[in-house]
Design a protein around this motif. Structure first.
Motif, PDB file in Angstrom:
ATOM      1  N   PHE A   1       0.805  -1.216   0.000  1.00 13.63           N
ATOM      2  CA  PHE A   1       0.000   0.000   0.000  1.00 13.63           C
ATOM      3  C   PHE A   1       0.843   1.273   0.000  1.00 13.63           C
ATOM      4  N   GLY A   2       2.168   1.145   0.156  1.00 15.21           N
ATOM      5  CA  GLY A   2       3.044   2.305   0.135  1.00 15.21           C
ATOM      6  C   GLY A   2       2.775   3.290   1.260  1.00 15.21           C
ATOM      7  N   VAL A   3       2.525   2.765   2.458  1.00 17.01           N
ATOM      8  CA  VAL A   3       2.232   3.621   3.603  1.00 17.01           C
ATOM      9  C   VAL A   3       3.440   3.748   4.520  1.00 17.01           C
ATOM     10  N   ASP A   4       3.438   4.782   5.347  1.00 20.96           N
ATOM     11  CA  ASP A   4       4.477   5.025   6.327  1.00 20.96           C
ATOM     12  C   ASP A   4       4.461   3.915   7.375  1.00 20.96           C
ATOM     13  N   GLU A   5       5.645   3.425   7.747  1.00 18.91           N
ATOM     14  CA  GLU A   5       5.757   2.294   8.670  1.00 18.91           C
ATOM     15  C   GLU A   5       5.133   2.584  10.034  1.00 18.91           C
ATOM     16  N   GLU A   6       5.408   3.741  10.595  1.00 19.32           N
ATOM     17  CA  GLU A   6       4.876   4.062  11.925  1.00 19.32           C
ATOM     18  C   GLU A   6       3.359   4.202  11.896  1.00 19.32           C
ATOM     19  N   GLN A   7       2.842   4.879  10.888  1.00 21.06           N
ATOM     20  CA  GLN A   7       1.397   5.038  10.758  1.00 21.06           C
ATOM     21  C   GLN A   7       0.741   3.673  10.551  1.00 21.06           C
ATOM     22  N   CYS A   8       1.350   2.848   9.722  1.00 23.16           N
ATOM     23  CA  CYS A   8       0.831   1.516   9.458  1.00 23.16           C
ATOM     24  C   CYS A   8       0.749   0.715  10.756  1.00 23.16           C
ATOM     25  N   ARG A   9       1.830   0.717  11.523  1.00 19.49           N
ATOM     26  CA  ARG A   9       1.866  -0.047  12.777  1.00 19.49           C
ATOM     27  C   ARG A   9       0.762   0.405  13.718  1.00 19.49           C
ATOM     28  N   THR A  10       0.608   1.719  13.861  1.00 20.09           N
ATOM     29  CA  THR A  10      -0.423   2.266  14.742  1.00 20.09           C
ATOM     30  C   THR A  10      -1.814   1.819  14.308  1.00 20.09           C
ATOM     31  N   GLU A  11      -2.084   1.926  13.021  1.00 21.55           N
ATOM     32  CA  GLU A  11      -3.415   1.585  12.522  1.00 21.55           C
ATOM     33  C   GLU A  11      -3.668   0.077  12.548  1.00 21.55           C
ATOM     34  N   VAL A  12      -2.649  -0.721  12.261  1.00 18.47           N
ATOM     35  CA  VAL A  12      -2.806  -2.175  12.306  1.00 18.47           C
ATOM     36  C   VAL A  12      -3.058  -2.625  13.740  1.00 18.47           C
ATOM     37  N   VAL A  13      -2.289  -2.106  14.687  1.00 21.70           N
ATOM     38  CA  VAL A  13      -2.476  -2.466  16.099  1.00 21.70           C
ATOM     39  C   VAL A  13      -3.879  -2.064  16.563  1.00 21.70           C
ATOM     40  N   ASP A  14      -4.328  -0.881  16.197  1.00 29.27           N
ATOM     41  CA  ASP A  14      -5.678  -0.436  16.572  1.00 29.27           C
ATOM     42  C   ASP A  14      -6.740  -1.361  15.978  1.00 29.27           C
ATOM     43  N   PHE A  15      -6.596  -1.678  14.705  1.00 29.23           N
ATOM     44  CA  PHE A  15      -7.577  -2.536  14.032  1.00 29.23           C
ATOM     45  C   PHE A  15      -7.585  -3.935  14.637  1.00 29.23           C
ATOM     46  N   LEU A  16      -6.408  -4.489  14.875  1.00 30.67           N
ATOM     47  CA  LEU A  16      -6.342  -5.824  15.479  1.00 30.67           C
ATOM     48  C   LEU A  16      -6.937  -5.811  16.886  1.00 30.67           C
ATOM     49  N   GLY A  17      -6.787  -4.703  17.601  1.00 31.90           N
ATOM     50  CA  GLY A  17      -7.413  -4.576  18.916  1.00 31.90           C
ATOM     51  C   GLY A  17      -8.930  -4.644  18.831  1.00 31.90           C
ATOM     52  N   VAL A  18      -9.494  -4.000  17.825  1.00 30.61           N
ATOM     53  CA  VAL A  18     -10.943  -4.054  17.606  1.00 30.61           C
ATOM     54  C   VAL A  18     -11.367  -5.489  17.298  1.00 30.61           C
ATOM     55  N   LEU A  19     -10.597  -6.165  16.434  1.00 32.67           N
ATOM     56  CA  LEU A  19     -10.916  -7.545  16.100  1.00 32.67           C
ATOM     57  C   LEU A  19     -10.811  -8.451  17.325  1.00 32.67           C
ATOM     58  N   ALA A  20      -9.785  -8.222  18.141  1.00 32.94           N
ATOM     59  CA  ALA A  20      -9.607  -9.023  19.359  1.00 32.94           C
ATOM     60  C   ALA A  20     -10.772  -8.801  20.321  1.00 32.94           C
ATOM     61  N   ASP A  21     -11.174  -7.553  20.502  1.00 33.54           N
ATOM     62  CA  ASP A  21     -12.294  -7.251  21.387  1.00 33.54           C
ATOM     63  C   ASP A  21     -13.602  -7.885  20.887  1.00 33.54           C
ATOM     64  N   ALA A  22     -13.732  -8.034  19.561  1.00 32.38           N
ATOM     65  CA  ALA A  22     -14.914  -8.665  18.971  1.00 32.38           C
ATOM     66  C   ALA A  22     -14.822 -10.190  18.987  1.00 32.38           C
ATOM     67  N   GLY A  23     -13.670 -10.713  19.428  1.00 36.11           N
ATOM     68  CA  GLY A  23     -13.500 -12.161  19.476  1.00 36.11           C
ATOM     69  C   GLY A  23     -13.172 -12.787  18.135  1.00 36.11           C
ATOM     70  N   LEU A  24     -12.649 -11.984  17.192  1.00 37.40           N
ATOM     71  CA  LEU A  24     -12.349 -12.483  15.860  1.00 37.40           C
ATOM     72  C   LEU A  24     -10.890 -12.877  15.679  1.00 37.40           C
ATOM     73  N   VAL A  25     -10.016 -12.465  16.593  1.00 39.31           N
ATOM     74  CA  VAL A  25      -8.606 -12.857  16.535  1.00 39.31           C
ATOM     75  C   VAL A  25      -8.122 -13.251  17.927  1.00 39.31           C
ATOM     76  N   GLU A  26      -7.129 -14.109  17.930  1.00 37.18           N
ATOM     77  CA  GLU A  26      -6.428 -14.468  19.150  1.00 37.18           C
ATOM     78  C   GLU A  26      -5.098 -13.733  19.152  1.00 37.18           C
ATOM     79  N   VAL A  27      -4.659 -13.308  20.330  1.00 38.59           N
ATOM     80  CA  VAL A  27      -3.413 -12.549  20.464  1.00 38.59           C
ATOM     81  C   VAL A  27      -2.560 -13.222  21.523  1.00 38.59           C
ATOM     82  N   SER A  28      -1.267 -13.364  21.223  1.00 42.35           N
ATOM     83  CA  SER A  28      -0.328 -13.860  22.221  1.00 42.35           C
ATOM     84  C   SER A  28       1.023 -13.188  22.011  1.00 42.35           C
ATOM     85  N   ASP A  29       1.855 -13.246  23.053  1.00 43.43           N
ATOM     86  CA  ASP A  29       3.195 -12.648  22.952  1.00 43.43           C
ATOM     87  C   ASP A  29       4.221 -13.660  22.496  1.00 43.43           C
TER      88      ASP A  29
END
Length: 96
Positions: free
Chosen positions: A68-96
């Motif tokens: 998508f040719g996006v800035d790395e920092e902006q991408c990381r912020t938006e991906v983390v936010d989106f994955l958080g929404v998915l996790a809260d909805a029970g659509l993804v599992e997250v582990s360290d």
């Protein structure tokens, strides 16, 4: 209970019990049991496509930055936010 905090080193994986269908470049799913309709634009759909198996968030961001040719920092912020929404909805599992 809320999902674990997501960061660039987190492993994320979609929970495959909700089928999504393509509608042009977007993804759409209706969860009749929960009474929700999920719609993902092209970048969100690409994230979903990248996480059927446990995947490190930084790897997802690397692909999106390339495609998508996006800035790395902006991408990381938006991906983390989106994955958080998915996790809260029970659509993804997250582990360290």
């Amino acid at each position: 209970m809320s999902a674990p905090k997501i960061h660039s080193g987190s492993l994320v994986c979609s929970i495959g019990n909700l089928p999504f269908s393509r509608l042009h470049n977007d993804l759409l799913a209706i969860d009749q049991r929960a009474g929700y309709c999920y719609s993902m634009n092209s970048s969100a759909a690409r994230i979903w496509e990248l996480i059927p198996n446990p995947t490190v968030v930084s790897n997802v961001c690397a692909v999106l930055c390339s495609e998508f040719g996006v800035d790395e920092e902006q991408c990381r912020t938006e991906v983390v936010d989106f994955l958080g929404v998915l996790a809260d909805a029970g659509l993804v599992e997250v582990s360290d």
